[in-house]
Scaffold this active site. Structure first.
Site, mmCIF file in Angstrom:
data_model
loop_
_atom_site.group_PDB
_atom_site.id
_atom_site.type_symbol
_atom_site.label_atom_id
_atom_site.label_comp_id
_atom_site.label_asym_id
_atom_site.label_seq_id
_atom_site.Cartn_x
_atom_site.Cartn_y
_atom_site.Cartn_z
ATOM 1 C CG HIS A 117 125.592 -21.130 16.713
ATOM 2 N ND1 HIS A 117 125.711 -22.180 15.811
ATOM 3 C CD2 HIS A 117 124.242 -20.718 16.756
ATOM 4 C CE1 HIS A 117 124.371 -22.408 15.230
ATOM 5 N NE2 HIS A 117 123.411 -21.543 15.754
ATOM 6 C CD GLN A 197 122.506 -13.924 17.682
ATOM 7 O OE1 GLN A 197 121.920 -12.760 17.929
ATOM 8 N NE2 GLN A 197 122.046 -14.845 17.351
ATOM 9 C CE LYS A 220 120.837 -16.461 13.516
ATOM 10 N NZ LYS A 220 121.647 -17.106 14.427
HETATM 11 C C1 LIG Z 1 122.544 -18.275 14.221
HETATM 12 C C2 LIG Z 1 123.684 -18.238 14.525
HETATM 13 C C3 LIG Z 1 124.589 -19.011 13.801
HETATM 14 C C4 LIG Z 1 124.399 -19.867 12.637
HETATM 15 O O1 LIG Z 1 123.676 -19.084 11.758
HETATM 16 P P1 LIG Z 1 122.925 -19.677 10.487
HETATM 17 O O2 LIG Z 1 122.241 -18.581 9.828
HETATM 18 O O3 LIG Z 1 121.712 -20.577 11.008
HETATM 19 O O4 LIG Z 1 123.993 -20.281 9.750
HETATM 20 C C5 LIG Z 1 125.874 -19.014 14.015
HETATM 21 N N1 LIG Z 1 126.410 -18.381 15.271
HETATM 22 C C6 LIG Z 1 125.670 -17.634 15.808
HETATM 23 C C7 LIG Z 1 126.151 -16.875 17.102
HETATM 24 C C8 LIG Z 1 124.340 -17.371 15.748
HETATM 25 O O5 LIG Z 1 123.540 -16.902 16.546
#
Ligand SMILES: *Cc1c(COP(=O)(O)O)cnc(C)c1O
Length: 404
Positions: A117, A197, A220
């Protein structure tokens, strides 16, 4: 899994009965207990932490620290090793700046993978550019697995920054083995895992993984936005200098010098998202109550079902990326559908009240590697079931009718 029982816990799903939410990889929905906890803080003890010796401030501080304990328990760390940030992105930037910036020399190496990411790619790329270091990028094979990661790790590798689970391919990387091999090549390599994730969907145990740092986000994993976690091994954190300076992170300040607090407070300058942190505990307890193994099994089954149904219905018209074996992937399915643009797919699905994501999903280097401008992505969590998959398929048939 008795899904009906969980569905009613999520007000957004309970109210909007026709909503098909397939975008939990971007942010999960929140159960009522989390929303209630935010309300409880603001209504009953909504004041600042640490500063006050009066009762409601003590209560807020206690609640805040209880989340730190819950996070530690959840990933098998220790409370003082848990630092609250704003999100995964901030946790990783904190590391890039306070950990490596001043130590990095020209010729040093940082290893990342092509499936990162942007949050775990751009900070390292920029750091390498500024310091004259080399960014080494671990490639993937045709099935979305990392290709010989140890080839990118040398005696000069200062940092190995890897995602545990890809937010596009869904690939679950064998982090434990890779760390073991990296430390064998160079025991001084600092290992940083992007768990954004992984922590919401798998049982993650930092001591078992053997990593130095792990970053993830509350939003998340059923928790509020505005709260990120940086976990670090105590010894690794003690060596780190603070990133932000200001209140709450100091012991003593004189006109010419400052003595910093111990971990974790050294890294928590200023007033944090108190309500968010406090309510995050309700999310963790909810996940613990359901059970991470149960969640993982449910997502594995559902992903397997979705992969099977998508192939049955669309054959070679629809190409799914990432591992074929559901044991090796999380509940994320990115796909290309004929030559339709991801945004057009997502728009037509949105008209059917189906929420998927389209674009590069903050992973442009990966999309370039796959030869794609964009993809569409459906992602699952504990509140999704086969019915959602069937709705997606019905929606995709409409997409074909309109765009085909
Ligand atoms: C969503 C995500 C991020 C970033 O997360 P934030 O909460 O937007 O900082 C980083 N790495 C992965 C693999 C993600 O799915």
């Amino acid at each position: 899994m008795n899904l009906k029982r969980y569905l009613k816990d999520f007000p957004l799903l309970a109210k909007a009965k026709t909503l098909i939410y397939l975008d939990s990889a971007a942010s999960s929905l929140k159960p009522a207990v989390v929303i209630e906890k935010i309300k409880e803080y603001y209504e009953q003890y909504g004041v600042n932490i640490f500063r006050g010796i009066y009762k409601i401030s003590e209560k807020a501080t206690q609640e805040y620290e209880k989340t730190r304990e819950a996070v530690a328990r959840f990933i098998n760390g220790r409370p003082e090793e848990v630092i609250f940030t704003r999100n995964t992105t901030e946790s990783l930037n904190l590391l890039a700046y306070s950990l490596v910036y001043n130590q990095l020399k020209p010729g040093d190496e940082i290893a990342v993978s092509i499936m990162e990411h942007h949050a775990n790619f751009v900070p390292w790329q920029q750091l390498a550019l500024k310091r004259g270091a080399r960014l080494k990028i671990i490639d993937i094979d045709d099935n979305g697995y990392l290709k010989t990661p140890e080839k990118s790790i040398t005696k000069k590798t200062k940092v190995l920054a890897l995602t545990y689970v890809s937010n596009v391919l869904g690939t679950i990387n064998p982090i434990k083995e890779i760390i073991k091999r990296a430390k064998k090549i160079n025991p001084g390599t600092i290992t940083i895992i992007d768990g954004a994730q992984a922590v919401p969907h798998l049982k993650v145990d930092v001591r078992d993984l053997g990593c130095d740092f792990l970053a993830f986000s509350s939003h998340k994993m059923l928790g509020p936005t505005g709260v990120g976690i940086l976990w670090g091994r105590k010894e690794a954190l003690d060596e780190l200098s603070p990133f932000n300076y200001g209140g709450e992170m100091i012991k003593e300040v004189y006109p010419d010098r400052t003595i910093f607090e111990d971990i974790p407070y050294k890294f928590e300058a200023g007033t944090p998202d108190i309500a968010g942190v406090i309510a995050f505990r309700a999310a963790i307890e909810y996940l613990e109550k359901v059970g991470m193994e149960k969640i993982r099994n449910h997502e594995m089954e559902l992903t397997g079902y979705a992969l099977k149904r998508l192939t049955e219905e669309f054959k070679s018209e629809l190409k799914v990326f990432g591992p074929k074996n559901t044991k090796d992937r999380g509940g994320v399915i990115a796909f290309a559908f004929q030559d339709f643009h991801g945004h057009d797919i997502a728009q037509i699905l949105a008209d059917e009240n189906i929420c998927v994501r389209a674009g590069h999903h903050c992973a442009m280097p990966l999309h370039q590697r796959l030869g794609l401008a964009s993809s569409a992505r459906a992602s699952f969590y504990l509140y999704n079931d086969e019915n959602d998959v069937e709705k997606l398929i019905k929606g995709l048939k409409k997409v074909r009718k309109i765009l085909g």
